[in-house]
Design a protein around this motif. Structure first.
Motif, short mmCIF file in Angstrom:
data_model
loop_
_atom_site.label_atom_id
_atom_site.label_comp_id
_atom_site.label_asym_id
_atom_site.label_seq_id
_atom_site.Cartn_x
_atom_site.Cartn_y
_atom_site.Cartn_z
N PRO A 225 -10.97 -10.87 2.93
CA PRO A 225 -10.04 -10.42 1.88
C PRO A 225 -10.54 -9.17 1.12
CG PRO A 225 -10.98 -12.60 1.38
CD PRO A 225 -11.40 -12.25 2.75
N HIS A 226 -11.82 -9.05 0.87
CA HIS A 226 -12.32 -7.87 0.12
C HIS A 226 -12.11 -6.58 0.91
CE1 HIS A 226 -14.09 -10.31 -3.03
NE2 HIS A 226 -14.67 -11.09 -2.09
N PHE A 227 -12.42 -6.62 2.20
CA PHE A 227 -12.23 -5.43 3.02
C PHE A 227 -10.75 -5.05 3.06
CE2 PHE A 227 -11.12 -3.72 7.21
CZ PHE A 227 -11.84 -2.55 7.20
N LEU A 228 -9.87 -6.12 3.24
CA LEU A 228 -8.43 -5.87 3.35
C LEU A 228 -7.88 -5.31 2.04
CD1 LEU A 228 -5.94 -6.06 5.12
CD2 LEU A 228 -5.64 -8.43 4.35
N MET A 229 -8.30 -5.86 0.90
CA MET A 229 -7.82 -5.39 -0.39
C MET A 229 -8.27 -3.95 -0.67
SD MET A 229 -6.03 -7.88 -1.34
CE MET A 229 -5.87 -9.64 -1.07
N ASN A 230 -9.51 -3.70 -0.37
CA ASN A 230 -10.02 -2.33 -0.59
C ASN A 230 -9.28 -1.31 0.29
OD1 ASN A 230 -11.85 -3.23 -2.47
ND2 ASN A 230 -13.51 -3.48 -0.95
N THR A 231 -8.99 -1.68 1.51
CA THR A 231 -8.28 -0.77 2.42
C THR A 231 -6.88 -0.48 1.91
OG1 THR A 231 -9.53 -1.65 4.29
CG2 THR A 231 -7.51 -0.44 4.79
N LEU A 232 -6.20 -1.60 1.44
CA LEU A 232 -4.84 -1.41 0.92
C LEU A 232 -4.85 -0.55 -0.35
CD1 LEU A 232 -3.33 -5.00 1.49
CD2 LEU A 232 -2.79 -2.89 2.73
N ASP A 233 -5.88 -0.70 -1.18
CA ASP A 233 -5.98 0.17 -2.36
C ASP A 233 -6.11 1.65 -1.95
OD1 ASP A 233 -5.64 -1.54 -4.47
OD2 ASP A 233 -7.77 -2.08 -4.60
N THR A 234 -6.88 1.90 -0.92
CA THR A 234 -7.05 3.27 -0.42
C THR A 234 -5.71 3.83 0.05
OG1 THR A 234 -9.31 2.76 0.25
CG2 THR A 234 -8.26 4.72 1.24
N VAL A 235 -4.97 2.98 0.81
CA VAL A 235 -3.64 3.42 1.29
C VAL A 235 -2.72 3.70 0.11
CG1 VAL A 235 -1.63 2.69 2.61
CG2 VAL A 235 -3.93 2.17 3.46
N HIS A 236 -2.80 2.83 -0.92
CA HIS A 236 -1.96 2.99 -2.10
C HIS A 236 -2.19 4.36 -2.76
CE1 HIS A 236 -0.45 2.55 -6.17
NE2 HIS A 236 -1.70 2.55 -6.66
N TRP A 237 -3.45 4.73 -2.97
CA TRP A 237 -3.76 6.00 -3.64
C TRP A 237 -3.40 7.22 -2.75
CZ3 TRP A 237 -3.92 6.06 -8.48
CH2 TRP A 237 -4.40 4.93 -9.20
N LEU A 238 -3.56 7.06 -1.46
CA LEU A 238 -3.16 8.16 -0.57
C LEU A 238 -1.65 8.39 -0.65
CD1 LEU A 238 -5.36 7.47 2.61
CD2 LEU A 238 -5.56 9.40 1.00
N ALA A 239 -0.89 7.22 -0.71
CA ALA A 239 0.57 7.34 -0.81
C ALA A 239 0.98 7.99 -2.12
CB ALA A 239 1.22 5.96 -0.68
N VAL A 240 0.29 7.67 -3.21
CA VAL A 240 0.61 8.26 -4.52
C VAL A 240 0.30 9.75 -4.50
CG1 VAL A 240 -0.05 8.29 -6.95
CG2 VAL A 240 0.29 6.10 -5.76
N MET A 241 -0.86 10.11 -3.94
CA MET A 241 -1.28 11.52 -3.91
C MET A 241 -0.32 12.34 -3.05
SD MET A 241 -5.42 10.99 -3.57
CE MET A 241 -5.65 12.75 -3.28
N ASN A 242 0.27 11.71 -2.03
CA ASN A 242 1.17 12.45 -1.13
C ASN A 242 2.64 12.25 -1.49
OD1 ASN A 242 -0.67 13.70 0.97
ND2 ASN A 242 -1.28 11.53 1.11
N GLY A 243 2.88 11.60 -2.57
CA GLY A 243 4.27 11.43 -3.03
C GLY A 243 5.10 10.51 -2.17
N GLN A 244 4.46 9.54 -1.48
CA GLN A 244 5.17 8.58 -0.63
C GLN A 244 5.45 7.30 -1.45
OE1 GLN A 244 6.25 9.21 2.44
NE2 GLN A 244 5.41 11.29 2.29
N GLY A 245 6.57 7.34 -2.18
CA GLY A 245 6.89 6.21 -3.08
C GLY A 245 7.19 4.91 -2.36
N GLU A 246 7.93 5.02 -1.24
CA GLU A 246 8.29 3.78 -0.52
C GLU A 246 7.07 3.12 0.08
OE1 GLU A 246 11.61 2.28 2.73
OE2 GLU A 246 11.44 4.40 2.21
N ILE A 247 6.17 3.99 0.60
CA ILE A 247 4.93 3.43 1.16
C ILE A 247 4.11 2.79 0.05
CG2 ILE A 247 2.77 3.99 2.33
CD1 ILE A 247 4.27 6.20 3.82
N ASP A 248 4.10 3.44 -1.11
CA ASP A 248 3.35 2.90 -2.25
C ASP A 248 3.90 1.52 -2.64
OD1 ASP A 248 1.64 2.72 -4.49
OD2 ASP A 248 3.28 3.43 -5.78
N LYS A 249 5.25 1.41 -2.66
CA LYS A 249 5.88 0.12 -3.01
C LYS A 249 5.52 -0.95 -2.00
CE LYS A 249 10.43 -1.92 -3.82
NZ LYS A 249 11.90 -1.67 -3.83
#
Length: 570
Positions: free
Chosen positions: A376-400
């Motif tokens: 779970p820690h690896f999976l959560m950390n990876t999803l957090d990384t994806v979340h910030w990448l989506a925010v930085m690239n303006g991908q709102g649907e991916i962020d959601k």
């Protein structure tokens, strides 16, 4: 001391201490009673014999008096012995004499041989029976004499045709010219024997008859006490009644100055008491045998149930899940205990099975849960990384999408058995539905209504999502809807309805009982079978999962949970 020995000892003491005490106390009393009974019986019998003999002698006296000169018959005898010269008068006198004699003997049925005896010539006249040769009254045993009459004790009759014992009397007939004439009369047939044989005592009594001087004139035990012996010399040490020559004797004096003695051997005298003692001993042996039998019977009545209890306990110790044999002892109390013990065995067996089943379910759930927990820690950390990448690239649907997935995984990958609330369970369901709508890009209407009072009720984690997931994966179209209602009565009621394709009874049974097939079909791999087993593990038979479905119309799932507060555990 074993129970068996205690039972036998208790029965022995309870039976024989009272019996021996009563026997010791009553023996002397009963011995005295028997002695008095025997003595009274013999004395009563003796008095009856004496009285009967007196009556017989009195009757003989009466008859001889009738036949003496002072009577009518005596006068006829004088006329016969001193006839006139007319032969016809002699015949007439003889006939009248015989007639008178017949009347006298006929009116006295207890009279036997009757005749006139002339002592000088030794001849007899007018006998009513033939007499034996050498008739000699002088040789008979003289009992007593008085006023010119002699009474003879029991002797063999002088009747030629009779050898019975009789009493007899001989009286002088006062004829003017024949002073040697006597009237001789014997008692009737068997009269004397009947009198001496009378025995109301029912014992082996014998009799002696004594004359006025105490000499034995008649003896029924000549081997011990002979005729002619003086009875007083045999009983020097006894005043009235006593023991002589091995015999108990009892004496009764007659008013006519003769006596009757009843004698009985000491063995016969003690026989009744010995019989009583023998009966007491037999009763004692019977009581002993009966007591031992009762003790043995009681022991068997106790031993059999104890043996069954021992057998049941041994069987239970070897196999705790054994249900027992429900053996019967035919004793209601022991059968009740055996029944209760058997019920206890059933309950213990059921508890063992229930514990084993719960442990198996718990282990299966734990393993099953672990299969899907990918670090779970690896999976959560990876999803957090994806979340910030989506925010930085303006991908709102991916962020959601990533945020919903992150929340859902965080909730679902929590520790197995953690208690959740109804509110947390509904939030996790909403995150799951967001993922499904984005993933499959189709619209479906999900309506969730929950009373405010149910939101904080504790429930097992992860029970709503598999039920809603079932509706999504069984024919729900874009125009479909899922209605979720959570209400509270005495229980927590969760109703999930959809207008999908529906399912057959066979499909419902497969979903509830076949985990492999369900895991291959549904999204998370954990569906209705998980919910079904979780409810059994958490609530047992208190929870209900009711599924109603009609092909082409939709499916309705009702989940009823007891409200237990916050004590729910896996």
């Amino acid at each position: 001391m074993t129970l068996k020995k205690r039972i036998f000892l208790l029965f022995f003491l309870s039976a024989f201490i009272p019996f021996i005490s009563i026997f010791a106390i009553s023996y002397y009393t009963i011995d005295s009673i028997f002695a008095n009974k025997i003595d009274d019986g013999i004395r009563s019998n003796l008095q009856q014999v004496t009285s009967s003999l007196e009556n017989s002698i009195t009757n003989l006296n009466h008859v001889t008096q009738q036949l003496s000169y002072s009577g009518t018959v005596g006068k006829r005898m004088d006329e016969f012995l001193n006839p006139s010269s007319d032969i016809f008068e002699l015949i007439e006198a003889r006939d009248e004499l015989k007639s008178e004699l017949s009347v006298v003997t006929f009116t006295n049925p207890n009279i036997g041989l009757t005749l006139y005896y002339f002592q000088k010539e030794g001849t007899t006249q007018f006998g009513n029976f033939p007499i034996k040769d050498h008739f000699s009254p002088e040789s008979l045993p003289l009992l007593f004499q008085t006023y010119g009459i002699k009474y003879y004790g029991p002797h063999i009759s002088m009747n030629r045709f009779d050898d019975k014992l009789v009493l007899s009397a001989m009286r002088r007939v006062q004829l003017p010219k024949r002073d040697d004439a006597h009237i001789y009369v014997e008692s009737g047939f068997r009269l004397t024997e009947d009198i001496l044989g009378y025995n109301q005592y029912n014992g082996a009594l014998s009799h002696l008859i004594l004359d006025g001087e105490g000499n034995i004139v008649y003896s029924e035990i000549p081997e011990a006490m002979k005729v002619g012996e003086n009875f007083s010399s045999l009983t020097v040490d006894s005043v009235k009644d006593g023991i002589s020559r091995g015999y108990h004797w009892f004496k009764e004096d007659s008013s006519q100055k003769w006596s009757v003695v009843s004698v009985i051997s000491q063995a016969q005298y003690q026989q009744e008491k010995n019989q009583w003692l023998l009966q007491i001993l037999l009763v004692a042996l019977f009581f002993l045998g009966f007591t031992v039998f009762l003790a043995w019977l009681l022991w068997k009545m106790v031993y059999k149930p104890l043996g069954l209890f021992h057998s049941e306990i041994n069987g239970m110790s070897k196999n705790p899940q054994s249900t027992g044999s429900r053996a019967r002892t035919q004793i209601p109390e022991f059968d009740f205990l055996l029944g209760e013990f058997s019920n206890m065995q059933h309950q213990i067996g059921d508890l063992f099975k229930e514990v084993q089943q719960k442990e198996k379910i718990r282990a299966d759930l734990e393993v099953e849960k672990l299969l899907y927990q990918i670090n779970p820690h690896f999976l959560m950390n990876t999803l957090d990384t994806v979340h910030w990448l989506a925010v930085m690239n303006g991908q709102g649907e991916i962020d959601k999408l990533v945020q919903s997935l992150n929340k859902l995984l965080y909730y679902n990958l929590g520790k197995l058995g953690q208690v959740s609330t109804m509110e947390e369970e509904i939030d996790a369901l909403r995150q799951y539905l967001i993922l499904q709508q984005i993933r499959y890009d189709f619209e479906f209407d999900v309506r969730i209504t929950a009373d405010e009072q149910v939101l904080q009720i504790p429930v097992p984690r992860f029970i709503l999502q598999p039920l809603v997931e079932n509706s999504l994966y069984h024919g729900l179209s874009d125009e479909g809807f899922i209605q979720i209602e959570v209400t509270r009565t005495e229980t927590l009621n969760i109703m999930i309805q959809d207008n999908g394709a529906g399912m057959t009874e066979e499909a419902i049974h497969k979903l509830l009982n076949n985990r492999v097939a369900e895991q291959q079909k549904v999204g998370m791999g954990i569906g209705l079978n998980y919910v079904h087993r979780m409810l059994k593990a958490q609530y047992g038979d208190q929870a209900q999962l009711v599924i109603e479905s009609e092909v082409g119309t939709g499916t309705s799932i009702l989940l009823i949970l007891p409200i237990k507060g916050e004590d729910i555990s896996a």
